[in-house]
Design a protein around this motif. Structure first.
Motif, PDB file in Angstrom:
ATOM      1  N   ASP A   1      31.433  38.067  38.998  1.00 48.65           N
ATOM      2  CA  ASP A   1      31.924  38.940  40.056  1.00 48.65           C
ATOM      3  C   ASP A   1      33.257  38.401  40.552  1.00 48.65           C
ATOM      4  N   GLY A   2      33.814  39.060  41.548  1.00 48.05           N
ATOM      5  CA  GLY A   2      35.108  38.648  42.067  1.00 48.05           C
ATOM      6  C   GLY A   2      35.128  37.214  42.554  1.00 48.05           C
ATOM      7  N   GLU A   3      34.053  36.795  43.179  1.00 48.13           N
ATOM      8  CA  GLU A   3      33.976  35.421  43.669  1.00 48.13           C
ATOM      9  C   GLU A   3      34.032  34.421  42.515  1.00 48.13           C
TER      10      GLU A   3
ATOM     11  N   THR B   1      35.687  34.627  39.862  1.00 47.82           N
ATOM     12  CA  THR B   1      37.042  34.484  39.322  1.00 47.82           C
ATOM     13  C   THR B   1      37.819  33.406  40.069  1.00 47.82           C
ATOM     14  N   GLY B   2      37.411  33.130  41.311  1.00 47.89           N
ATOM     15  CA  GLY B   2      38.122  32.150  42.118  1.00 47.89           C
ATOM     16  C   GLY B   2      39.434  32.676  42.665  1.00 47.89           C
TER      17      GLY B   2
ATOM     18  N   LYS C   1      41.274  35.222  45.407  1.00 46.69           N
ATOM     19  CA  LYS C   1      41.010  35.942  46.659  1.00 46.69           C
ATOM     20  C   LYS C   1      41.264  37.445  46.526  1.00 46.69           C
TER      21      LYS C   1
ATOM     22  N   LEU D   1      37.962  39.069  45.256  1.00 42.27           N
ATOM     23  CA  LEU D   1      36.701  38.692  45.907  1.00 42.27           C
ATOM     24  C   LEU D   1      35.727  39.844  46.097  1.00 42.27           C
ATOM     25  N   GLU D   2      36.212  41.022  46.417  1.00 35.42           N
ATOM     26  CA  GLU D   2      35.342  42.158  46.721  1.00 35.42           C
ATOM     27  C   GLU D   2      34.817  42.863  45.463  1.00 35.42           C
TER      28      GLU D   2
ATOM     29  N   GLU E   1      32.803  43.569  41.967  1.00 34.84           N
ATOM     30  CA  GLU E   1      31.464  43.207  41.507  1.00 34.84           C
ATOM     31  C   GLU E   1      31.334  43.139  39.994  1.00 34.84           C
TER      32      GLU E   1
ATOM     33  N   THR F   1      38.120  29.510  36.167  1.00 34.94           N
ATOM     34  CA  THR F   1      38.495  29.654  37.570  1.00 34.94           C
ATOM     35  C   THR F   1      39.995  29.917  37.653  1.00 34.94           C
TER      36      THR F   1
END
Length: 140
Positions: free
Chosen positions: A113-115, A117-118, A120, A123-124, A126, A133
């Motif tokens: 998910d976006g998180e 990927t590292g 910002k 981040l949102e 999915e 990273t």
């Protein structure tokens, strides 16, 4: 004498049927080879075919590499901002994702998910694919 010959013939037929039917000829695929084991992997990674968007104009286009067979892919990607960080690379499905090589080494493309990927800016999101990273591509 005829009874003995019939009995021997019957035994030969029965013993021939009892041999392991999984015996493969030299050079032929064996049961449990990577082709059969990777089949479920490519069924998952086949869903990744298409365009994925990164940040600042980065992208990843995944297509099937039909001549190479199931579970083989071609990546057309802009993976960095420098002019030489673009290219087409071959990948192969594994249990973890799609393994591929490019100038900066061997990589594994995996779902995340976006998180994951590292980044910002993602981040949102999915539905993403992550190389490492700081390098990821997402779909809306």
């Amino acid at each position: 004498m005829i009874k003995t010959a019939l009995a021997l013939s019957t035994l030969l037929l029965i013993s021939g049927c009892a041999q392991n039917s999984n015996t493969a000829a030299p050079g032929s695929p064996h049961a449990g080879t990577s082709t059969e084991q990777s089949e479920p992997h490519h069924q998952i990674t086949d869903q990744w075919v298409g365009r994925w968007i990164g940040v600042e104009g980065l992208f990843l286009d995944i297509s099937k590499n039909e001549p190479a067979g199931p579970g083989h892919y071609l990546f057309e990607m802009q993976y960095g901002l420098d002019a030489d960080q673009i290219g087409t690379f071959e990948g192969q499905a594994t249990a973890e994702g799609i393994r591929f090589n490019r100038e900066d080494g061997q990589h594994l493309l995996r779902a995340g998910d976006g998180e994951a990927t590292g980044m910002k800016w993602l981040l949102e999101k999915e539905d993403c694919l992550v190389v490492k990273t700081g390098e990821g591509y997402c779909r809306d």
